[in-house]
Enzyme design. Sequence first.
Site, PDB file in Angstrom:
ATOM      1  N   LYS A   1       0.869  -1.181   0.000  1.00 32.03           N
ATOM      2  CA  LYS A   1       0.000   0.000   0.000  1.00 32.03           C
ATOM      3  C   LYS A   1       0.902   1.225   0.000  1.00 32.03           C
ATOM      4  O   LYS A   1       2.019   1.174   0.495  1.00 32.03           O
ATOM      5  CB  LYS A   1      -0.883   0.030   1.256  1.00 32.03           C
ATOM      6  CG  LYS A   1      -2.153   0.805   1.071  1.00 32.03           C
ATOM      7  CD  LYS A   1      -3.191  -0.042   0.355  1.00 32.03           C
ATOM      8  CE  LYS A   1      -4.410   0.772  -0.033  1.00 32.03           C
ATOM      9  NZ  LYS A   1      -5.501  -0.108  -0.469  1.00 32.03           N
TER      10      LYS A   1
ATOM     11  N   ASP B   1      -6.775   4.308  -4.681  1.00 32.82           N
ATOM     12  CA  ASP B   1      -7.484   4.088  -3.418  1.00 32.82           C
ATOM     13  C   ASP B   1      -8.180   5.433  -3.161  1.00 32.82           C
ATOM     14  O   ASP B   1      -8.390   6.202  -4.110  1.00 32.82           O
ATOM     15  CB  ASP B   1      -6.486   3.692  -2.299  1.00 32.82           C
ATOM     16  CG  ASP B   1      -7.188   3.146  -1.052  1.00 32.82           C
ATOM     17  OD1 ASP B   1      -7.591   1.981  -1.063  1.00 32.82           O
ATOM     18  OD2 ASP B   1      -7.351   3.903  -0.069  1.00 32.82           O
TER      19      ASP B   1
ATOM     20  N   PHE C   1     -19.609   8.210  -1.155  1.00 31.51           N
ATOM     21  CA  PHE C   1     -20.178   8.524  -2.474  1.00 31.51           C
ATOM     22  C   PHE C   1     -19.059   8.590  -3.508  1.00 31.51           C
ATOM     23  O   PHE C   1     -19.163   9.260  -4.521  1.00 31.51           O
ATOM     24  CB  PHE C   1     -21.050   9.787  -2.433  1.00 31.51           C
ATOM     25  CG  PHE C   1     -20.323  11.101  -2.313  1.00 31.51           C
ATOM     26  CD1 PHE C   1     -19.518  11.366  -1.233  1.00 31.51           C
ATOM     27  CD2 PHE C   1     -20.467  12.088  -3.285  1.00 31.51           C
ATOM     28  CE1 PHE C   1     -18.849  12.579  -1.118  1.00 31.51           C
ATOM     29  CE2 PHE C   1     -19.827  13.306  -3.175  1.00 31.51           C
ATOM     30  CZ  PHE C   1     -18.999  13.552  -2.092  1.00 31.51           C
TER      31      PHE C   1
ATOM     32  N   ASN D   1     -15.946   6.127  -5.688  1.00 36.20           N
ATOM     33  CA  ASN D   1     -15.924   5.078  -6.688  1.00 36.20           C
ATOM     34  C   ASN D   1     -16.578   3.770  -6.212  1.00 36.20           C
ATOM     35  O   ASN D   1     -17.355   3.147  -6.934  1.00 36.20           O
ATOM     36  CB  ASN D   1     -14.451   4.861  -7.054  1.00 36.20           C
ATOM     37  CG  ASN D   1     -14.269   3.750  -8.030  1.00 36.20           C
ATOM     38  OD1 ASN D   1     -13.937   2.645  -7.644  1.00 36.20           O
ATOM     39  ND2 ASN D   1     -14.540   4.019  -9.282  1.00 36.20           N
TER      40      ASN D   1
ATOM     41  N   ALA E   1     -18.739   3.277  -3.635  1.00 38.29           N
ATOM     42  CA  ALA E   1     -20.166   3.470  -3.377  1.00 38.29           C
ATOM     43  C   ALA E   1     -20.946   3.505  -4.694  1.00 38.29           C
ATOM     44  O   ALA E   1     -22.034   2.912  -4.814  1.00 38.29           O
ATOM     45  CB  ALA E   1     -20.384   4.765  -2.598  1.00 38.29           C
ATOM     46  N   TRP E   2     -20.373   4.156  -5.682  1.00 36.02           N
ATOM     47  CA  TRP E   2     -21.016   4.254  -6.989  1.00 36.02           C
ATOM     48  C   TRP E   2     -21.203   2.879  -7.629  1.00 36.02           C
ATOM     49  O   TRP E   2     -22.301   2.523  -8.072  1.00 36.02           O
ATOM     50  CB  TRP E   2     -20.177   5.189  -7.883  1.00 36.02           C
ATOM     51  CG  TRP E   2     -20.451   5.074  -9.342  1.00 36.02           C
ATOM     52  CD1 TRP E   2     -21.575   5.471  -9.998  1.00 36.02           C
ATOM     53  CD2 TRP E   2     -19.573   4.496 -10.334  1.00 36.02           C
ATOM     54  NE1 TRP E   2     -21.459   5.176 -11.339  1.00 36.02           N
ATOM     55  CE2 TRP E   2     -20.235   4.589 -11.568  1.00 36.02           C
ATOM     56  CE3 TRP E   2     -18.304   3.936 -10.288  1.00 36.02           C
ATOM     57  CZ2 TRP E   2     -19.676   4.124 -12.746  1.00 36.02           C
ATOM     58  CZ3 TRP E   2     -17.734   3.480 -11.456  1.00 36.02           C
ATOM     59  CH2 TRP E   2     -18.415   3.561 -12.667  1.00 36.02           C
TER      60      TRP E   2
HETATM   61  O1  2IT Z   1      -7.938  -1.609  -1.196  1.00 32.41           O
HETATM   62  C1  2IT Z   1      -7.794  -2.089  -2.334  1.00 32.41           C
HETATM   63  O2  2IT Z   1      -7.873  -3.295  -2.555  1.00 32.41           O
HETATM   64  C2  2IT Z   1      -7.523  -1.143  -3.427  1.00 32.41           C
HETATM   65  N1  2IT Z   1      -7.483   0.058  -3.189  1.00 32.41           N
HETATM   66  C3  2IT Z   1      -7.267  -1.638  -4.820  1.00 32.41           C
HETATM   67  C4  2IT Z   1      -5.850  -2.058  -4.993  1.00 32.41           C
HETATM   68  C5  2IT Z   1      -5.452  -2.449  -6.394  1.00 32.41           C
HETATM   69  O3  2IT Z   1      -4.265  -2.741  -6.561  1.00 32.41           O
HETATM   70  O4  2IT Z   1      -6.284  -2.470  -7.295  1.00 32.41           O
END
Ligand code: 2IT
Length: 444
Positions: A124, A164, A236, A238, A240-241
């Site tokens: 991350k 993210d 609201f 990505n 949630a949409w």
């Molecule tokens: O929390 C997650 O799984 C994401 N933000 C997507 C991570 C990704 O590499 O698509």
Amino acid sequence: MKTQAIMAALEAKHPGEREYLQAVREVLVSIEDVYNQHPEFEKAKIVERLVEPDRIITFRVPWTDDRGDVQVNIGYRVQFNNAIGPYKGGIRFHPSVTLSILKFLGFEQTFKNALTTLPMGGAKGGSDFAPRGKSDAEIMRFCQAFMLELWHNIGANIDVPAGDIGVGGRETAYMFGMYKKLTHEHTGTITGKGMEFGGSILRPEATGYGALYFVRRMLEANGTDIKGKTIALSGFGNVAWGAASKAVEMGAKVITVSGPDGYVYDPDGISGKKIDCLLELRSSGNDIVAPYTDEFPSATFYSGKRPWEQKADIALPCATQNELDGDDARRLIAAGTLCVAEASNMGCTAEAADLFIKHKILFGPGKAVNAGGVATSGLEMTQNAMRISWTAAEVDAKLHQIMDAIHEQCVTYGREGDYVNYVKGANIAGFMKVAKAMMAQGVV
Ligand code: 2IT
């Protein structure tokens, strides 16, 4: 394994890293029994090795705002574990970002990615940069400055970032543009790219769609159907949409959405152009949901409140970590909620999650429920490596298969009499895969 002793040592080593310690504790409690049936794990110190990231990269991100003033942010990439595949996970831009949050997310990502059935390790990254109110040019300069430091730590077979919170298609594209310029190569090192330059169809929708495929399976396994159910949903953005769109398609009724300013309750249901309105509010850059009621007067806005005070069959946290606490859980349980599923990562506090399990409410943890997003990122990596692009039907069929497989793993490892403890199931299934890979590869 002595969970308490390991946790005490970790707390002493990383004091104050609240979210990271919370995520680790949850997993250790779940896997303790299984772990103790494998003395070889204990001997190889699998847990002690697994709870510490492989490495953390921290860097300064200087950039110039539209007034010509120099701004300084912090950037991070936490490469958590690559036992089963290249590091993989999103990048978060939000003023609340700390190392503790990115370590919790990287730790969770390791197990989530193991559950997807695809060969991806966990990572991350992010920054305390606040996208709210920034111009497009400022966003671009920040993304470029961020990538100027990150690029030599990532690669299609090394570490593959994605979006993210605060990082969507626009930011991903700016980062990819700078990566491409610096490396002189066009590979799938970032996922969530635009469709014109290697992005996978359905990636934007995948987290929300996958979450609803998972929820439908949970309900079916419990002898009920999603059709006609009411859903309280937070966020609201990505996720949630995507979740709202799929829920409506499945015949459910979404009655709330929320932003940092409060939540909107719409008893008529949020569908069609109401969902489009959310996208417009989002792209305004103001990050508030209240103006929804100007467009649709049937709805009421509750300032500073969370949607969990509304009665609904299903609660779907889709915003951020710890957005549903013990009091919210007690309210939902008293109101007869059937199912709570975390589309956000660790959307519920430990107390809330424990309450749902104790009351035998169907409770889906984030690492299972929202894994469709990163799984579709994995499908994007495959398409990039093969230099092909699959159709929406092909990607959707694979996403279905993956969410079904995750559900299956949760049931296999999480069954407790007539109840499925999805937290335990997801944690054990994810852990076993990573632990076996680590055992096979020796002490590295
Ligand atoms: O929390 C997650 O799984 C994401 N933000 C997507 C991570 C990704 O590499 O698509």
